[in-house]
Design an enzyme around this catalytic site. Structure first.
Site, PDB file in Angstrom:
ATOM      1  N   LYS A  36       0.697  -1.144  -0.002  1.00 19.46           N
ATOM      2  CA  LYS A  36       0.014   0.207   0.091  1.00 19.46           C
ATOM      3  C   LYS A  36       0.907   1.266  -0.148  1.00 19.46           C
ATOM      4  CE  LYS A  36      -2.628   1.131   3.621  1.00 19.46           C
ATOM      5  NZ  LYS A  36      -3.996   1.242   4.422  1.00 19.46           N
ATOM      6  N   ASP A  46     -13.897   1.540  10.328  1.00 10.55           N
ATOM      7  CA  ASP A  46     -13.984   1.788   9.277  1.00 10.55           C
ATOM      8  C   ASP A  46     -14.421   0.423   8.486  1.00 10.55           C
ATOM      9  OD1 ASP A  46     -14.403   3.172   6.711  1.00 10.55           O
ATOM     10  OD2 ASP A  46     -12.247   2.887   6.363  1.00 10.55           O
TER      11      ASP A  46
END
Length: 440
Positions: free
Chosen positions: A178, A275
């Site tokens: 990422k 989230d």
């Protein structure tokens, strides 16, 4: 061996005074009295007077004392034996418990660290410390080479601060990288938060961090590669959920519930993901689900979670957090309920309606989910008529409870977990026995 040593020491300690007492007590009380008057039991004045009056009475008293001594000796031996047996039994039980507990811990640690161990065994490109709370950096040039200079063809997905790339390190080991632009304080905070939490959290249903790298204002996190991408891609991508059977969807829900239960019930302090959504639920080659993206997670067991900066994704955010900023573990339960609706209905959490309007899956589905005659009609067409209706009604009921507007009406994730286990086949990690072969 430790148990036998403890028993032997205890036995010797207990027996030493007993043997000494037996040697003294086993001698003739009358002889002891004659040889050492001070050591003999005291005789009341009435007994002494009767003994002086009649020698026969004296002998009777002596016999009586001798019988009492034997009885006391026998009683003491019995009590000592019982106490010794009880002590040995207690030590044995404690040893069994300790051994089982240690074995369980070792098994859990082995399972949790499997991905990291495999990585360490296959790659020498980074020095990862195989300990909780410790993961070291990777040379940026290695990631640059592994992603072909972060080529667009290697992009696996996109996030709020950057993209996720597929990379091949030494020995063709495939990983996910990422890439985050951390020019802002928020992005830097999320990067630090995720690295810190994932380096401490190890669970079969939570993504494994393999390392990180820093290059100027750009940050990189290296994860295990999840071959089947995200749940969002599987449900709402080109295949529209064709690869996900009813049982596979229930397995994904169960895996996600297990991850949340670990965060809520077994982490100290408690971790709230904040989230949870289908794009943050990743699937490996066997469609095992793992929760990812911990940048917004909150690990704050003792402090007040109110007034935390509002973050999350529209459609998954609990109403009390959206309106009042009140954050609890029930906020994650609400988001889980939305994911469960996605799995059942095959619809996105928020859908656009003309003209320029949006409709929440919760708002649309709630009236229909409480009507049993309507529930089978709104199921994702890909899996329609492939499940036991009783199971479908039960999942619908769980979803309705999870997305209740009032947090106190929502169940704990542990209760959700226990309600899903009987709906998942044993082959997929549940307890359901499926009689028809090949249906899983």
């Amino acid at each position: 061996m430790k148990l036998l040593f403890l028993i032997l020491v205890l036995f010797l300690l207990l027996q030493q005074p007993i043997f000494a007492w037996i040697v003294v007590a086993s001698t003739d009380p009358f002889v002891s009295f004659m040889s050492s008057p001070a050591s003999s039991p005291s005789i009341s004045p009435l007994s002494a007077s009767l003994a002086a009056f009649s020698p026969g009475i004296q002998v009777g008293v002596e016999d009586h004392h001798q019988m009492d001594s034997h009885k006391k000796l026998l009683f003491s031996l019995i009590v000592t034996f019982i106490a010794l047996v009880a002590t040995i039994f207690s030590l044995f039980c404690f040893w069994i418990y300790s051994r089982n507990h240690s074995q369980k811990s070792r098994n859990e640690d082995a399972e949790k660290g499997l991905a990291l161990s495999l990585f360490m065994g296959k790659s020498n490109t980074m020095k990862v410390i195989n300990k909780k709370g410790s993961v070291s950096s990777i040379d940026y040039k290695i990631l640059e080479k592994g992603t072909k200079n972060f080529s667009d063809s290697n992009i696996l997905g996109e996030g709020g601060f950057g993209c996720v790339y597929k990379a091949k390190l030494d020995d063709n080991l495939a990983v996910a990288v990422k890439k985050q632009d951390c020019a802002s304080q928020d992005a830097e905070r999320e990067f630090q938060n995720e690295v810190d939490l994932l380096s401490k959290i190890l669970h079969p249903n939570i993504i494994t961090i393999l390392g990180y790298s820093i290059q100027d204002e750009t940050r990189f996190i290296v994860y295990e590669l999840m071959q089947n991408g995200s749940l969002e891609y599987q449900l709402h991508g080109p295949s529209h959920g064709a690869a996900l059977t009813w049982y596979m969807r229930m397995k994904i829900a169960l895996d996600t519930a297990r991850a949340l239960e670990y965060l809520h019930e077994h982490c100290n302090p408690q971790v709230i993901h904040r989230d949870l959504k289908s794009s943050n639920i990743l699937l490996d080659s066997n469609f095992k689900a793992k929760l990812s993206d911990f940048g917004l997670a909150v690990a704050d067991g003792g402090q007040n979670k109110n007034n935390i900066k509002l973050s999350g994704t529209l459609g998954y955010v609990a109403p009390e957090y959206l309106l009042d900023g009140k954050l609890t573990d029930k906020s994650d339960v609400y988001a889980f309920g939305v994911v469960l609706l996605e799995l059942m209905l095959g619809r996105r959490p928020v859908e656009k309606l003309p003209p320029a309007q949006c409709q929440s899956i919760v708002t649309w589905a709630m009236p229909l989910l409480t009507d049993r005659s309507e529930v089978p009609k709104i199921v994702d067409p890909v899996i329609k008529d492939t499940m036991d209706l009783k199971h479908l009604y039960q999942v619908a009921a769980v979803a309705v409870l999870c997305v209740q507007p009032e947090p106190s009406y929502r169940p704990l994730i542990t209760d959700v977990l226990h309600s899903l286990i009987p709906l998942v086949p044993m082959e997929l990690g549940g307890t359901l026995r499926v009689t028809q072969p090949g249906i899983v």
